[in-house]
Design an enzyme around this catalytic site. Structure first.
Site, PDB file in Angstrom:
ATOM      1  N   GLU A  68       0.865  -1.187   0.000  1.00  0.00           N
ATOM      2  CA  GLU A  68       0.000   0.000   0.000  1.00  0.00           C
ATOM      3  C   GLU A  68       0.896   1.229   0.000  1.00  0.00           C
ATOM      4  O   GLU A  68       1.890   1.279   0.718  1.00  0.00           O
ATOM      5  CB  GLU A  68      -0.921  -0.037   1.235  1.00  0.00           C
ATOM      6  N   ASP A  98       5.427   2.248  -3.393  1.00  0.00           N
ATOM      7  CA  ASP A  98       4.771   2.408  -4.692  1.00  0.00           C
ATOM      8  C   ASP A  98       5.062   1.167  -5.535  1.00  0.00           C
ATOM      9  O   ASP A  98       6.219   0.775  -5.689  1.00  0.00           O
ATOM     10  CB  ASP A  98       5.332   3.659  -5.381  1.00  0.00           C
ATOM     11  N   ASP A 120      -7.207   2.338  -8.372  1.00  0.00           N
ATOM     12  CA  ASP A 120      -7.623   3.700  -8.749  1.00  0.00           C
ATOM     13  C   ASP A 120      -7.781   3.779 -10.273  1.00  0.00           C
ATOM     14  O   ASP A 120      -6.891   3.362 -11.013  1.00  0.00           O
ATOM     15  CB  ASP A 120      -6.577   4.718  -8.281  1.00  0.00           C
ATOM     16  N   LYS A 124      -8.488  10.139 -16.577  1.00  0.00           N
ATOM     17  CA  LYS A 124      -7.963  10.975 -17.676  1.00  0.00           C
ATOM     18  C   LYS A 124      -6.957  10.194 -18.510  1.00  0.00           C
ATOM     19  O   LYS A 124      -6.070   9.532 -17.961  1.00  0.00           O
ATOM     20  CB  LYS A 124      -7.277  12.219 -17.102  1.00  0.00           C
ATOM     21  N   THR A 195     -13.644  -7.337  -0.913  1.00  0.00           N
ATOM     22  CA  THR A 195     -12.800  -6.264  -0.386  1.00  0.00           C
ATOM     23  C   THR A 195     -13.728  -5.187   0.192  1.00  0.00           C
ATOM     24  O   THR A 195     -14.948  -5.240  -0.004  1.00  0.00           O
ATOM     25  CB  THR A 195     -11.934  -5.646  -1.511  1.00  0.00           C
ATOM     26  N   GLU A 196     -13.121  -4.198   0.852  1.00  0.00           N
ATOM     27  CA  GLU A 196     -13.941  -3.107   1.410  1.00  0.00           C
ATOM     28  C   GLU A 196     -14.725  -2.397   0.291  1.00  0.00           C
ATOM     29  O   GLU A 196     -15.916  -2.152   0.412  1.00  0.00           O
ATOM     30  CB  GLU A 196     -13.069  -2.076   2.143  1.00  0.00           C
ATOM     31  N   TYR A 197     -14.013  -2.092  -0.824  1.00  0.00           N
ATOM     32  CA  TYR A 197     -14.676  -1.389  -1.925  1.00  0.00           C
ATOM     33  C   TYR A 197     -15.726  -2.268  -2.599  1.00  0.00           C
ATOM     34  O   TYR A 197     -16.769  -1.782  -3.020  1.00  0.00           O
ATOM     35  CB  TYR A 197     -13.628  -0.932  -2.960  1.00  0.00           C
TER      36      TYR A 197
HETATM   37  C1  LIG Z   1      -9.501   2.411  -4.364  1.00  0.00           C
HETATM   38  S1  LIG Z   1      -8.467   1.746  -3.168  1.00  0.00           S
HETATM   39  C2  LIG Z   1      -8.978   0.050  -3.058  1.00  0.00           C
HETATM   40  C3  LIG Z   1      -8.610  -0.579  -1.753  1.00  0.00           C
HETATM   41  C4  LIG Z   1      -8.864  -2.098  -1.629  1.00  0.00           C
HETATM   42  N1  LIG Z   1      -8.065  -2.833  -2.583  1.00  0.00           N
HETATM   43  C5  LIG Z   1     -10.311  -2.453  -1.793  1.00  0.00           C
HETATM   44  O1  LIG Z   1     -10.670  -3.066  -2.809  1.00  0.00           O
HETATM   45  O2  LIG Z   1     -11.099  -2.147  -0.880  1.00  0.00           O
HETATM   46  C6  LIG Z   1      -6.936   1.619  -4.044  1.00  0.00           C
HETATM   47  C7  LIG Z   1      -5.704   1.574  -3.140  1.00  0.00           C
HETATM   48  O3  LIG Z   1      -4.545   1.379  -3.933  1.00  0.00           O
HETATM   49  C8  LIG Z   1      -3.484   2.170  -3.429  1.00  0.00           C
HETATM   50  N2  LIG Z   1      -2.554   2.398  -4.543  1.00  0.00           N
HETATM   51  C9  LIG Z   1      -2.828   3.059  -5.681  1.00  0.00           C
HETATM   52  N3  LIG Z   1      -1.751   3.093  -6.489  1.00  0.00           N
HETATM   53  C10 LIG Z   1      -0.769   2.415  -5.835  1.00  0.00           C
HETATM   54  C11 LIG Z   1       0.579   2.111  -6.147  1.00  0.00           C
HETATM   55  N4  LIG Z   1       1.144   2.520  -7.293  1.00  0.00           N
HETATM   56  N5  LIG Z   1       1.301   1.391  -5.252  1.00  0.00           N
HETATM   57  C12 LIG Z   1       0.739   0.987  -4.081  1.00  0.00           C
HETATM   58  N6  LIG Z   1      -0.536   1.263  -3.737  1.00  0.00           N
HETATM   59  C13 LIG Z   1      -1.283   1.961  -4.591  1.00  0.00           C
HETATM   60  C14 LIG Z   1      -4.181   3.426  -2.960  1.00  0.00           C
HETATM   61  O4  LIG Z   1      -3.429   4.149  -2.018  1.00  0.00           O
HETATM   62  C15 LIG Z   1      -5.475   2.864  -2.362  1.00  0.00           C
HETATM   63  O5  LIG Z   1      -5.367   2.573  -0.997  1.00  0.00           O
END
Ligand SMILES: C[S@@+](CC[C@H](N)C(=O)[O-])C[C@H]1O[C@@H](n2cnc3c(N)ncnc32)[C@H](O)[C@@H]1O
Length: 216
Positions: A68, A98, A120, A124, A195-197
């Site tokens: 994360e 990252d 995410d 765009k 998952t939460e989402y």
């Molecule tokens: C929309 S949330 C979804 C969380 C979880 N996977 C769920 O389904 O409930 C996306 C997560 O991915 C993380 N994230 C996005 N890009 C990332 C990256 N390049 N490396 C690590 N984490 C990343 C974000 O910080 C965020 O917490």
């Protein structure tokens, strides 16, 4: 997901034995961290960790690493780990990083499976490279996955899902399975962990899409 900055997050991560701080030192040697040779499965962008913690509980013969980017979000996963339900688990670790740097953390063929859940969407066009299912990221995953290693991706975002199907084809990976309505697909939904989402968006009536793709 980006939570309000929590000043104590870094302190808590530093103090947690399951949060790995010197991740680059373990490249090629993750078996030593877990003390066994079990396969390694990772989740990128795990958010608050519900999915990967439940996976780890159900599958003690697999080693899991939750990745994360934000410390404030990782803190939530660490808090969940510290509950009675999960605190005894030996097969899970967490890293705040990252995912673009994944090949600095894992050696070639060190990872058997990668989970991406509700990544995410970066809607765009100029941000397409930031999408975790873009060819840019698939090429990074290819460097660390075992031969035949797979990526499993779930989302309710149809444009992102369609983009992801195209990207899988573009890099020449094999699309093993896909559905636009996971929860009504008996075969693919068997054993599904929400998952939460996923819980939030399916409660709103959104169909959940899923693909499974294997490295070329
Ligand atoms: C929309 S949330 C979804 C969380 C979880 N996977 C769920 O389904 O409930 C996306 C997560 O991915 C993380 N994230 C996005 N890009 C990332 C990256 N390049 N490396 C690590 N984490 C990343 C974000 O910080 C965020 O917490």
């Amino acid at each position: 997901m980006r939570l309000r900055n929590i000043p104590r997050a870094q302190e808590e991560i530093d103090a947690s034995p399951v949060a790995i701080k010197d991740e680059k030192n373990h490249r090629g040697k993750w078996a030593e961290v877990f003390g066994n040779e079990h396969p390694i499965h990772i989740e990128i962008g795990m958010g608050k960790g519900q999915f990967i913690l439940e996976l780890a509980k159900r599958n003690p013969e697999i080693n899991y690493i939750g990745i994360e980017r934000y410390s404030s979000v990782l803190l939530r996963a660490l808090e969940k780990f510290s509950t009675e339900e999960y605190e005894e688990l030996q097969n899970i670790r967490f890293i705040c990083m990252d995912a673009a740097e994944l090949d600095e953390i894992f050696a070639s063929e060190e990872v058997e499976k990668i989970y991406l859940n509700f990544s995410d969407p970066w809607p765009k066009a100029r941000h397409a490279r930031r999408r975790l299912t873009s060819t840019r990221f698939l090429s990074v995953y290819e460097k660390v996955l075992v031969e035949e290693g797979v990526v499993e991706f779930k989302t309710d975002n149809r444009p992102l899902f369609e983009f992801s199907l195209e990207q899988v084809e573009e890099v020449g990976w094999e699309l093993k399975a896909h559905t636009f309505d996971l929860h009504n697909n008996k075969e693919m939904n068997d054993g599904n962990i929400m998952t939460e989402y996923e819980a939030k968006f399916s409660a709103m009536g959104n169909p959940i899409h899923k693909l499974v793709a294997a490295r070329k």
